[in-house]
Design an enzyme around this catalytic site. Structure first.
Site, short mmCIF file in Angstrom:
data_model
loop_
_atom_site.label_atom_id
_atom_site.label_comp_id
_atom_site.label_asym_id
_atom_site.label_seq_id
_atom_site.Cartn_x
_atom_site.Cartn_y
_atom_site.Cartn_z
N TYR A 148 0.83 -1.20 0.00
CA TYR A 148 0.00 0.00 0.00
C TYR A 148 0.87 1.25 0.00
CZ TYR A 148 -3.59 3.35 1.41
OH TYR A 148 -4.44 4.43 1.47
N ALA A 150 3.94 1.61 -0.97
CA ALA A 150 4.70 1.75 -2.22
C ALA A 150 3.82 2.27 -3.35
CB ALA A 150 5.31 0.41 -2.61
#
Length: 241
Positions: A148, A150
């Site tokens: 999430y 990234a």
């Protein structure tokens, strides 16, 4: 009426934004894979101001063609709000390969296609158009959910790059929410993490989806006409930087 496309419009921030857009006089094109949520949205917005699409943005055939199909029926679109997103709230060790591919597609890859196709159609518009991406403070300060975090960091990079790519006719900005109550993401955040986020908030007025929608509406309006490539945090001052 100016037409606004909102992905992930059936719940949370997307739903609050769709309602706010309708109240401001926009025509809302709402897209989501949650059929029941879309039906509920239809009860909140007059039928002449709402068009609903049941779609899953994890599917390449959807995000590669969605905007193009809209232009088969609409001469122009004023704004695109890229809100659809996934959050699992778990360690990268616990992700399956299928879950990894899905979150990359929904949270980041689909935005590349949707934004590009919108900008291609609107680059010759007489008046400026808007793309607003919903990222997260997780993309700025990190997240225990590495996938999430990234993808949301990628949304910030995409926002800044596309502000250059799509200028001068299409403005591109992002909203970066922190702990937002009454959303599906809020319920998936481990309790100890929620408590820590709450502790760091220096404004003690809990943020609801409508509070984020207020910022989106500002970025959608001519009041923000001098802003592009910006990331606006909605975090109760929890992450000074």
């Amino acid at each position: 009426m100016k037409k606004i496309v909102i992905t992930g419009a059936a719940n949370g921030i997307g739903k609050a934004t769709a309602i706010a857009c309708a109240e401001a006089g926009y025509y809302v094109i709402a897209a989501d894979k949650d059929n029941l949520g879309l039906q509920d949205l239809q009860r909140s917005i007059p039928v002449y101001q709402l068009e609903s699409h049941l779609v899953d943005f994890s599917q390449p055939q959807v995000y590669r063609s969605f905007i193009g199909k809209l232009y088969e029926h609409h001469g122009a679109l004023h704004g695109l709000i890229n809100n659809a997103g996934l959050y699992h709230g778990k360690s990268v060790y616990d992700y399956s390969d299928a879950e990894m591919e899905e979150i990359w597609a929904v949270n980041l890859k689909s935005l590349v296609y949707l934004s590009r196709d919108f900008a291609l159609h609107e680059q010759g518009a007489a008046h400026s158009r808007c793309i607003i991406n919903i990222t997260s403070v997780a993309g700025e300060v990190g997240s225990m959910d590495a996938l999430y975090g990234a993808t949301k960091a990628g949304v910030i990079g995409l926002t800044k790059a596309n502000a250059w790519n799509f200028a001068p006719r299409v403005r591109v900005n992002a909203v970066s929410p922190a702990l937002i109550r009454n959303t599906s993401i809020h319920d998936r955040i481990p309790e100890h993490r929620r408590k820590e986020y709450e502790r760091q908030e220096i404004i003690k007025d809990p943020i609801e989806p409508e509070g984020v929608a207020d910022v989106i509406m500002f970025l959608l309006s001519d009041q923000s006409r001098h802003l592009t490539g910006k990331v606006i945090a909605v975090d109760n001052g929890a992450y000074p930087r």
